[in-house]
Design an enzyme around this catalytic site. Structure first.
Site, PDB file in Angstrom:
ATOM      1  N   SER A 265       5.302   1.124  -4.248  1.00  0.00           N
ATOM      2  CA  SER A 265       4.275   0.687  -3.312  1.00  0.00           C
ATOM      3  C   SER A 265       4.867  -0.318  -2.341  1.00  0.00           C
ATOM      4  O   SER A 265       5.871  -0.975  -2.631  1.00  0.00           O
ATOM      5  CB  SER A 265       3.107   0.032  -4.051  1.00  0.00           C
ATOM      6  OG  SER A 265       3.481  -1.238  -4.553  1.00  0.00           O
ATOM      7  N   ASP A 266       4.229  -0.442  -1.181  1.00  0.00           N
ATOM      8  CA  ASP A 266       4.491  -1.618  -0.376  1.00  0.00           C
ATOM      9  C   ASP A 266       3.895  -2.813  -1.113  1.00  0.00           C
ATOM     10  O   ASP A 266       3.066  -2.659  -2.020  1.00  0.00           O
ATOM     11  CB  ASP A 266       3.877  -1.469   1.016  1.00  0.00           C
ATOM     12  CG  ASP A 266       4.558  -2.357   2.051  1.00  0.00           C
ATOM     13  OD1 ASP A 266       5.228  -3.331   1.654  1.00  0.00           O
ATOM     14  OD2 ASP A 266       4.408  -2.087   3.258  1.00  0.00           O
ATOM     15  N   TRP A 267       4.307  -3.987  -0.746  1.00  0.00           N
ATOM     16  CA  TRP A 267       3.910  -5.196  -1.467  1.00  0.00           C
ATOM     17  C   TRP A 267       2.425  -5.493  -1.195  1.00  0.00           C
ATOM     18  O   TRP A 267       2.045  -5.856  -0.088  1.00  0.00           O
ATOM     19  CB  TRP A 267       4.797  -6.350  -1.027  1.00  0.00           C
ATOM     20  CG  TRP A 267       6.081  -6.472  -1.790  1.00  0.00           C
ATOM     21  CD1 TRP A 267       6.550  -7.592  -2.407  1.00  0.00           C
ATOM     22  CD2 TRP A 267       7.078  -5.462  -2.039  1.00  0.00           C
ATOM     23  NE1 TRP A 267       7.757  -7.347  -3.026  1.00  0.00           N
ATOM     24  CE2 TRP A 267       8.110  -6.044  -2.821  1.00  0.00           C
ATOM     25  CE3 TRP A 267       7.187  -4.117  -1.695  1.00  0.00           C
ATOM     26  CZ2 TRP A 267       9.227  -5.342  -3.244  1.00  0.00           C
ATOM     27  CZ3 TRP A 267       8.299  -3.409  -2.117  1.00  0.00           C
ATOM     28  CH2 TRP A 267       9.307  -4.010  -2.882  1.00  0.00           C
TER      29      TRP A 267
END
Length: 717
Positions: A265-267
């Site tokens: 995932s992106d953060w």
């Protein structure tokens, strides 16, 4: 005992050799079977080990600051995972690692402007080498997002608006990174095209149009670079979050493209444990989410809403990616040859600088005895873009000004200048000239001083940063007025732009030359001087369109502008241009931009022959001649202009070629059949019929057309 010890050594050596040569899939499956449940969970969610006011997952104190951390498993010889940003160099978030610097490359747009796959591979290898030497084994690089809007806050990080150009250069950069035993991502899948409301915006587009544009860029990048990881995006795609999008992650990425790596995932982009069932393997920066979804909630969901096999499958994908490139080698810090890497950065900066206009004043004439440089900080350094890609350069930043704003900007919103002085570089390269400086703080004073110089160089800047868009084509802080006054006072005015996006140029007709230097990295001052003085013949070409007005573009401003990105505002963007991103839109709408995609001038001239297109092999051959008096590089651009009577514009091939004065060389470009095809719903369909091609100096300046008849064919997704 001696024989037993020798036997043990041989077994260990054989095991190491096996570890280096074994099939990564088989090895990952074997190691995963030996793992405990706790060890499996330790790989599917991670910390962001940087001080944060947020977080259900406090970072262990012994972990060095980085973008991401997953603990080692010593009994399985697994070194753990240390992640760092990004495509422009190894970052040091908040400068938390005291004294740690890295080579700061030019922006992604500068690399894209080079149209140079070899340079992309070499700069990738340089960043990957520094990451490995600093003890990191995953690099959050490989930005592939297409520039759909001129105002995008992260456009400077990426590789322009064309799927072929972005895909090829991203793929080569990934290859370079992974050659250093570092896993690279490709990001952000997909349609992360604006920063405004990036956590909640719904990007809406038909499948065929998405396949023929943004997804094609990722597909090409994956084929060339074979990244170990994909990073999904914050936004939704057609109502489903990117990181929980079963169609995107399971059907397209893994099904159609056969991707064997893992999806992170992106953060702050994980939304629940069921994201794993939808294709997400790893929750990144868990303290930025509302909770650690891939720990207790996932444990409870396994065998219910999430198949029990999903966890070991995700773990195997993660292990496999590290094993495939040797990123599981022990992590240790080693010396870095920063001087050698600086030479790569300077070469990259020079190759990406674009000469937009020149009436003959450049390269700087030896007769210009008095030169005035105007522009804030042009005496000291070079501007850079802000956010998670921000690099702390070798020598430390010249200036680091806090910007403020959203929670993200409080942490990462710093205006950072690279310590590379254009003034000093020009004085060194033009020792016979008197070169003075004025900051431009008072436009009237700068104009008065300009009247007494032979020539004036105005350095104008536009700062861009992740998390916000810039919905204005005007230069900030009254710089357009500054240029107007200086140009009125001195007829020999040259503008050097340090920008992360296109800008309007109301003063264009009043200046003699315009140079787009982008954010040119830690060696930017020297590289700009190289081009201005003629030590380097400019060869950059625009990887994005510069619109004449905001109204020319599909969107004149970001959707949802001004609303807080707190999840309470659900907003949609209908991408009405479909697959016609950038120059394709301008051609289809018969709109003349300020500067077209592919535009760029040189200090020499090139002549192109009519392209000869081989319809059976799908390739084009053209001869290029340097008809001028200087050595230089040309970027040959092949465009599809008509398909069975349909008028269109698609970059079908490109090649960068270095030529001496008078030299002629034949260039052959392979043509990817997908660029000529339409998405049929089940694959690519290239219809039988007549296809017209032209060699262009830009997407707008095309030469003679060649028409070839092609047989029908289909290409699997």
């Amino acid at each position: 005992m001696k024989h037993i010890a020798m036997l043990a050594w041989l077994v260990a050596a054989a095991g190491q050799a096996h570890a280096q040569t074994a099939d990564p899939d088989a090895r990952a499956a074997a190691v995963e079977r030996q793992m405990t449940e706790e060890e499996r969970f330790s790989l599917v969610w991670g910390y962001m080990p940087v001080a944060s006011r947020r977080g259900p997952a406090p970072t262990p104190a012994y972990v060095k600051p980085a973008a991401g951390y997953y603990p080692p498993i010593p009994r399985l010889d697994f070194p753990g995972i240390y992640e760092t940003d990004a495509s422009l160099g190894v970052t040091n978030p908040k400068m938390s690692r005291i004294g740690d610097v890295a080579t700061a490359l030019p922006s992604g747009l500068a690399l894209a402007a080079s149209f140079d796959p070899d340079l992309a591979r070499r700069t990738g290898a340089m960043i990957g080498g520094e990451a490995r030497a600093k003890g990191f084994n995953v690099l959050l690089a490989g930005g592939v997002n297409l520039t759909r809007d001129w105002f995008g806050g992260r456009n400077f990080e990426y590789l322009g608006e064309d799927p072929l150009l972005a895909g090829v250069l991203a793929g080569e950069s990934i290859r370079g990174i992974q050659s250093q035993r570092v896993v690279s991502t490709a990001k952000h899948l997909v349609l992360n095209a604006q920063e405004t409301l990036r956590h909640s915006i719904d990007a809406r587009i038909a499948e065929a149009e998405l396949r023929e544009s943004d997804l094609l860029a990722f597909e090409i990048a994956l084929e060339r670079g074979r990244p170990g990881a994909i990073m999904c995006a914050y936004n939704k795609i057609n109502a489903a979050h990117s990181c929980a999008n079963d169609w995107l992650l399971n059907r397209v990425l893994r099904g159609d493209w056969g991707f064997k790596g893992y999806v992170m995932s992106d953060w702050g982009a994980t939304h629940g444990p069921t994201d794993m069932a939808a294709g997400l393997d790893q929750q990144s920066g868990a303290q930025l989410d509302s909770q650690v979804w891939f720990d207790k909630p996932l444990r409870a969901a396994l065998g219910k809403t999430v198949p029990r096999e999903a966890l070991p499958t995700s773990v195997r994908r993660i292990l496999r990616s590290l094993y495939a490139v040797g990123a599981d080698a022990p992590l240790a810090e080693t010396p870095i040859d920063y001087a050698a890497n600086a030479r790569v950065a300077r070469e990259a900066a020079g190759a990406g600088i674009v000469l937009l206009k020149n009436d003959g004043v450049l390269p700087l004439a030896t007769t210009a005895k008095t030169i005035l440089i105007v522009g804030r900080y042009a005496n000291r350094g070079i501007w850079s873009g802000g956010g998670s890609s921000q690099v702390t350069p070798v020598g430390g930043p010249l200036v680091r000004l806090p910007f403020g704003g959203s929670p993200f900007l409080e942490v990462s919103g710093y205006q950072v200048l690279m310590p590379s002085s254009p003034l000093d570089a020009l004085r060194a390269q033009l020792p016979g000239a008197t070169i003075e400086f004025d900051p431009g703080y008072s436009p009237e004073l700068a104009a008065a001083r300009a009247a007494h110089a032979d020539l004036v160089l105005v350095f104008a800047n536009q700062w861009q940063v992740e998390s916000i868009d810039n919905p204005s084509l005007a230069l900030p802080d009254g710089q357009d007025r500054l240029i107007e006054l200086v140009a009125a006072a001195n007829p020999n005015a040259v503008v050097v732009l340090e920008t992360g996006n296109p800008v309007a140029m109301p003063w264009l007709g009043k200046v003699r030359a315009v140079v787009e230097a982008w954010y040119s990295g830690q060696e930017g001052g020297a590289a700009i001087a190289d081009v201005l003085t003629g030590r380097v013949n400019p060869s950059g070409r625009l990887p994005i369109t510069f619109p004449a007005t905001a109204a020319q573009a599909p969107r004149a401003r970001p959707e949802g502008l001004g609303l807080p990105d707190d999840g309470t505002h659900q907003f949609g963007v209908d991408y009405v241009e479909g697959a016609d991103v950038g120059y394709r839109w301008y051609a289809g709408q018969s709109r003349k931009p300020l500067f077209a995609f592919g535009h760029g001038l040189s200090y020499t001239q090139f002549r192109h022959s009519q392209p000869a297109v081989d319809g059976r092999r799908l390739s084009a051959r053209v001869t290029v001649t340097n008809t001028g008096a200087r050595a230089g590089a040309d970027v040959v651009q092949l465009y599809l202009t008509r398909r069975n009577g349909q008028v269109l514009r698609r970059l079908a091939g490109f090649a960068r070629v270095e030529l001496q004065p008078g030299e002629t060389r034949a260039v052959t470009m392979a043509i990817d059949p997908r660029l000529l095809s339409r998405w049929s719903g089940t694959g690519w369909a290239l219809d039988a019929g007549n296809y017209a091609f032209a060699i262009g100096r830009s997407a707008e300046d095309l030469g003679a057309t060649t028409t070839v008849r092609l047989a029908a064919r289909t290409i699997a997704p």
